[in-house]
Design an enzyme around this catalytic site. Sequence first.
Site, PDB file in Angstrom:
ATOM      1  N   ASP A  44       0.763 -35.042  12.463  1.00 22.32           N
ATOM      2  CA  ASP A  44      -0.217 -36.056  12.089  1.00 22.32           C
ATOM      3  C   ASP A  44       0.435 -37.070  11.158  1.00 22.32           C
ATOM      4  OD1 ASP A  44      -2.205 -34.736  13.466  1.00 22.32           O
ATOM      5  OD2 ASP A  44      -3.064 -33.761  11.697  1.00 22.32           O
ATOM      6  N   TYR A 100       0.825  -1.212   0.000  1.00 22.04           N
ATOM      7  CA  TYR A 100       0.000   0.000   0.000  1.00 22.04           C
ATOM      8  C   TYR A 100       0.860   1.262   0.000  1.00 22.04           C
ATOM      9  CZ  TYR A 100      -4.396  -2.500   0.720  1.00 22.04           C
ATOM     10  OH  TYR A 100      -5.500  -3.286   0.560  1.00 22.04           O
ATOM     11  N   GLU A 149       2.324 -30.298  15.715  1.00 22.86           N
ATOM     12  CA  GLU A 149       1.555 -29.678  14.635  1.00 22.86           C
ATOM     13  C   GLU A 149       0.421 -28.786  15.133  1.00 22.86           C
ATOM     14  OE1 GLU A 149       0.505 -32.396  11.463  1.00 22.86           O
ATOM     15  OE2 GLU A 149      -1.165 -31.142  10.787  1.00 22.86           O
TER      16      GLU A 149
END
Lengths: 356, 356
Positions: free
Chosen positions: B244, B101, B192
């Site tokens: 996982d 910006y 995780e």
Amino acid sequence: MAKKNKNPRKEAKEELKEFGSEILENIENNEPPRMVVPSRSTSNIIYDEEDRFYTLGDKKTTRTAANMRQVKKFAQTTCAADFCKDLINSEKTATLREMYYTSEGWPVGGFSSQDRSDRIVEDLESAFGLKREDLGLLPEEDGASIFGDLVVEESGMEVKATEAGRAGYTIPPTMSDVDFVDCGAERVLAVETMGMYHRLVQEEAWEDYNTLVVALKGQPARATRRFLKRANNELDLPVYLFTDGDPFGFHIAMVVISGSAKLAYINHELAVPDANFVGVTASDIEDYELPTDKLRESDIRRLKQLLDDPRYSSDFWQEEINKMLKIGKKAEQQAFSKYGLEYVVEEYLPEKLGLN
Amino acid sequence: MAKKNKNPRKEAKEELKEFGSEILENIENNEPPRMVVPSRSTSNIIYDEEDRFYTLGDKKTTRTAANMRQVKKFAQTTCAADFCKDLINSEKTATLREMYYTSEGWPVGGFSSQDRSDRIVEDLESAFGLKREDLGLLPEEDGASIFGDLVVEESGMEVKATEAGRAGYTIPPTMSDVDFVDCGAERVLAVETMGMYHRLVQEEAWEDYNTLVVALKGQPARATRRFLKRANNELDLPVYLFTDGDPFGFHIAMVVISGSAKLAYINHELAVPDANFVGVTASDIEDYELPTDKLRESDIRRLKQLLDDPRYSSDFWQEEINKMLKIGKKAEQQAFSKYGLEYVVEEYLPEKLGLN
């Protein structure tokens, strides 16, 4: 000050105990055990004009172990209640996911999907007026980051929100375990993004405005909303919400203010009807000549829905939403950096907060 | 101990200064200003067998202000360098979004999308061997939560990672500004999910294992990877990764270990080749009779890709991936709660960490 939180986990345990006693009583009287659960179907979700948030109507459903179609669910509900009792007794918490997996070891058998075990938890919440946090059950979500003149106590640990690192004090999923010890701030300024949070911390706006700066991190977690509610109620701090100027930003703010329909059964603990929206509006886009993006089809559709939503019925929202549709543009909260990094802190926010 | 971080922002400033001086020199000699940037195209991304992470090859491209097609980009690069110099001088940081910006106000004009301004930052990083964090540029991402026997200093503030609340100490996006002051832990266990993080904190595994517990929060932010790298190098702590048991979990671990191809130009600062995978494997699914989900089509496709990926060429990975494809199942790290909430802490992890 030392605003001592009531002991909601102890209260939760009492409720669970009564649930168990009633079942026993039913059995002793040769009646099928049952429980009454307020209906959470759309037709029973009402926007309460007086309270200014979504709440449940009077419709209730009765679950009974005498009904073959309900008996397994009823048994699972008692197992879930038992699991929560153990959590409370051992002063532990578990994620909703962990409870789902734990259910694999229950005598009555586990759930076919987490959706189902989550719904059982919603049943316990709405039937007994509890929050799952007080039952010791947590979502996976991350809580807000907070910076400013606030001291809290959790699990016997006193934490100063200005001394936990520049990334701030992260509220735990169990806001019930947090006591407010001391607060020198005069207001709460909750912002949508971590980017804006870091800007406000860095520019020392928390000090200049004498505010707590809270990062909502997009759609805020329940713990974050509970924090805002308690800061408003217990600390008597006005709450200001600074979001992007787009339908999602408006939604983020409105869920804090009026609660979501989905959580109608618990909004009285979460909604902050007096919170003030100081996010980017269509008027700001024009007045500040902000860099913008074009509204997408989905934005336009969403804005039109908001026009019919009772939560957006005030003149302010009707005018701003119509203006946004007319100019066809949206803008993010970081867009003010067009005028330099400090502009949002030195110009925009003091104006909106009435600090000039 | 007091491991003092070198001053990478000062070094970054020197690099930028030299960049500017060379441009001035070019102009004084009536030569077009230019810069040499290592190619980041796929053909120049190499898996370095010795270093055990992805890195860039020798191909370079030259940008020159004499080329009409490159002149605007070149000018924007100098504006970005100037913006970063101001950040360093004022000891500030900005998000990539804020820089995007801000560019609206540059004399040469802004970028048509943030992708383009992000790429200019990657140019500066790879051309001068800098990290954007050292230039003062941050992503929007949230850093990891850390709990355990660690004391850090940032911006003159000393923070104990056991006294910042149960949700832990959150590392800031600028890991460069963090000094390690004291550490009594013997290892790092990075997990995780926040769910597993809270489990380990709650069961006091951080104390029993004498470990720092780090929540990766899914795919870890750069600051998190930088933290793990520095803990491994500067504090000499072994790093363990508990994810996982599915392709995404493997990927999360492997990006920590070997870096991603996309960030090949900076992996030497991020990759932790000696980190140990202690996540759920296909063998664990069988040995622990874990609750599982069926592999999806996309999981199967992904696993087959991993078999051909040089990072997964070890016997361990080849066997485990093939076994997972054979049994057609995956499992999450929270699945151990089938045996009670404490099981993962009392049985699985001590076994994997060799603490029995």
